[in-house]
Design an enzyme around this catalytic site. Structure first.
Site, PDB file in Angstrom:
ATOM      1  N   GLU A 128      77.823  11.048  23.890  1.00  0.00           N
ATOM      2  CA  GLU A 128      79.230  11.712  23.786  1.00  0.00           C
ATOM      3  C   GLU A 128      79.848  11.182  25.326  1.00  0.00           C
ATOM      4  O   GLU A 128      81.196  11.182  25.091  1.00  0.00           O
ATOM      5  CB  GLU A 128      79.066  13.177  23.856  1.00  0.00           C
ATOM      6  CG  GLU A 128      78.508  14.011  22.333  1.00  0.00           C
ATOM      7  CD  GLU A 128      79.601  13.610  21.234  1.00  0.00           C
ATOM      8  OE1 GLU A 128      80.653  13.015  21.724  1.00  0.00           O
ATOM      9  OE2 GLU A 128      79.444  13.557  20.126  1.00  0.00           O
TER      10      GLU A 128
ATOM     11  N   TYR B  97      85.453  19.760  24.575  1.00  0.00           N
ATOM     12  CA  TYR B  97      85.284  19.140  23.442  1.00  0.00           C
ATOM     13  C   TYR B  97      83.602  18.701  23.382  1.00  0.00           C
ATOM     14  O   TYR B  97      82.837  18.870  22.668  1.00  0.00           O
ATOM     15  CB  TYR B  97      85.884  17.683  23.412  1.00  0.00           C
ATOM     16  CG  TYR B  97      85.236  16.713  22.461  1.00  0.00           C
ATOM     17  CD1 TYR B  97      85.340  16.646  21.319  1.00  0.00           C
ATOM     18  CD2 TYR B  97      84.156  15.618  23.085  1.00  0.00           C
ATOM     19  CE1 TYR B  97      84.285  15.775  20.504  1.00  0.00           C
ATOM     20  CE2 TYR B  97      83.669  14.825  22.437  1.00  0.00           C
ATOM     21  CZ  TYR B  97      83.868  14.806  21.055  1.00  0.00           C
ATOM     22  OH  TYR B  97      82.913  13.938  20.373  1.00  0.00           O
TER      23      TYR B  97
ATOM     24  N   ASP C 272      88.819  16.284  18.781  1.00  0.00           N
ATOM     25  CA  ASP C 272      89.026  15.057  19.543  1.00  0.00           C
ATOM     26  C   ASP C 272      90.332  14.279  18.946  1.00  0.00           C
ATOM     27  O   ASP C 272      91.159  15.053  17.993  1.00  0.00           O
ATOM     28  CB  ASP C 272      88.196  14.042  19.784  1.00  0.00           C
ATOM     29  CG  ASP C 272      87.824  13.402  18.174  1.00  0.00           C
ATOM     30  OD1 ASP C 272      88.386  13.622  17.338  1.00  0.00           O
ATOM     31  OD2 ASP C 272      86.723  12.227  18.187  1.00  0.00           O
TER      32      ASP C 272
END
Ligand code: SF4
Length: 324
Positions: free
Chosen positions: A43, A126, A144
Site C-alpha cells: 500500500e 486510506y 482512493d
C-alpha cells in the site's frame, strides 16, 4: 442518466462486482498474502506510483527485509537504497520509523484495527482502512482516486469527501471487505478509467447512473517542462557522485550525479533521457566529463551502487550508461 439522489441496489452491486473481480483481477504478488507487513508495504509503495513500477521493487525489498523486525533493525541508508527509483522518499523514511515503533512497543504486534494503524507514521485514513480490511477483515471501506471516480459516475453526482467515504461504506458487504475494497479500486484502475471508461464491459453497467456520460473529473494540473544537465565521470570502475543537502525538501541526503551548466567545459551531450518528478517533466542531458580528483563529491565503486540511496534519476542515468 438516473435522476436525483440515486442509489443502486447494494446487494446486486456487491454480487456483480465480486463475480467480476474473482474472474478478472490482476495477478499481483500482494494479493496472494494477508500478512499485514506485506499488505502495508504494498500500500505504501503503490501511493502515487504505478503498479508496474512497484512490482520489481516490492520483490527486491522483501528479499532484503522479509519481515518487520528486519526492516526495523536495518539502517535507514539501506532502506533508502532499496527504495531508490520509487520516488517520494518520505514514504520510505516513515515506513522505517513505523517499523521501529511497532517493534519497540506493543511486543512487536502489528496493530490490527484501522484506529490503531492511524497512529503509525505515514499511515493515513486510506492506508489504515486498506490494511485493516485486507489483512484483518475489518468492515471498513477505502476511498482512493479510483473509488471516488467510480462512485461519482455510479451515483451521477460529484460527491464531497464526507459523502464519498459514506457512500463507499454503505456499499461495503459484511463479508470479504478487503476483496470488495480491492475490487472497487480495480474497477476504477482497469474499467472505469479517467478518460475513457469501458462501460460496455463494466460489470455494474446496469446499475450506473451515468454510464460514462458527463464529466466529473477535476482538471489535471499542468505539467511544467525543464531541461537539466548532468556530468558523468566514470573511470577505473568508479563514478563521481555528490550528496544532496540533508535540508533539501526533495530527496534529502540522497546521492546523484553532479549537475552542470549546459555544455560546461565544452562537453558534448552523450545521451538524453526523460524523467518526471511530481508536476515537472525533465529533459535530461548527460555528458561525459573529467573532473579534477579534488572535486567535491565521492568516488563510488560501481559494485557498491546498489547499496547506495541514489535518486531515481541518478539510477536511471547510471543504468543508461551501463554502469549498473
Ligand atoms: Fe464507470 Fe461506465 Fe461502469 Fe459506470 S458503467 S461505473 S461510468 S465504467
Amino acid at each position: 442518466m438516473k435522476a436525483g439522489n440515486y442509489q443502486p441496489d447494494a446487494r446486486t452491486f456487491q454480487r456483480r462486482l465480486r463475480h467480476w473481480y474473482d474472474a478478472n483481477r490482476r495477478d499481483l504478488p500482494w494479493r496472494k498474502t494477508r500478512d499485514p507487513y506485506r499488505v502495508w508495504l504494498s500500500e505504501i509503495m503503490l501511493q502515487q506510483t504505478r503498479v508496474n513500477a512497484v512490482l520489481d521493487h516490492y520483490r527486491r525489498f522483501l528479499e532484503r527485509f522479509p519481515n518487520i523486525e528486519a526492516l526495523a533493525a536495518a539502517p535507514l541508508v539501506s532502506v533508502l537504497a532499496a527504495w531508490s527509483g520509487l520516488g517520494y522518499y518520505r514514504r520510505a523514511r516513515m515506513l522505517h520509523q513505523a517499523a521501529q515503533n511497532v517493534v519497540q512497543g506493543n511486543g512487536a504486534q502489528f496493530p490490527s484495527t484501522s484506529k490503531e494503524l492511524l497512529s503509525l507514521p505515514g499511515i493515513g485514513r486510506y492506508t489504515a482502512a486498506a490494511i485493516a480490511s485486507i489483512a484483518f477483515d475489518e468492515s471498513i471501506a477505502v476511498v482512493d482516486g479510483n473509488v471516488e471516480r467510480v462512485l461519482d459516475r455510479l451515483l451521477g453526482r460529484k460527491l464531497n469527501q464526507m459523502e464519498v467515504w459514506a457512500e463507499a461504506q454503505s456499499l461495503l458487504p459484511p463479508d470479504r471487505p478487503g476483496d470488495f475494497n480491492q475490487a472497487m479500486m480495480e474497477l476504477g484502475a482497469t474499467v472505469c478509467t479517467p478518460r475513457a471508461p469501458q462501460c460496455l464491459i463494466c460489470p455494474v453497467n446496469e446499475l450506473c447512473a451515468t454510464r460514462g456520460e458527463g464529466s466529473f473529473e477535476k482538471k489535471s494540473s499542468k505539467q511544467t517542462k525543464r531541461e537539466v544537465h548532468y556530468a558523468l565521470d566514470l573511470r577505473k570502475e568508479r563514478v563521481l557522485l555528490v550528496q544532496r543537502s540533508k535540508d533539501s525538501s526533495l530527496m534529502p541526503s540522497m546521492w546523484e550525479l553532479p549537475e552542470v551548466q549546459p555544455e560546461s567545459n565544452g562537453a558534448k551531450i552523450a545521451f538524453t533521457l526523460r524523467h518526471s518528478i511530481t508536476v515537472t517533466d525533465y529533459v535530461v542531458r548527460v555528458s561525459h566529463q573529467r573532473f579534477p580528483k579534488s572535486r567535491e563529491g565521492k568516488w563510488v565503486r560501481l559494485e557498491a551502487l546498489p547499496d547506495l540511496p541514489l535518486t531515481g534519476l541518478a539510477r536511471k542515468i547510471l543504468k543508461a550508461a551501463k554502469a549498473m
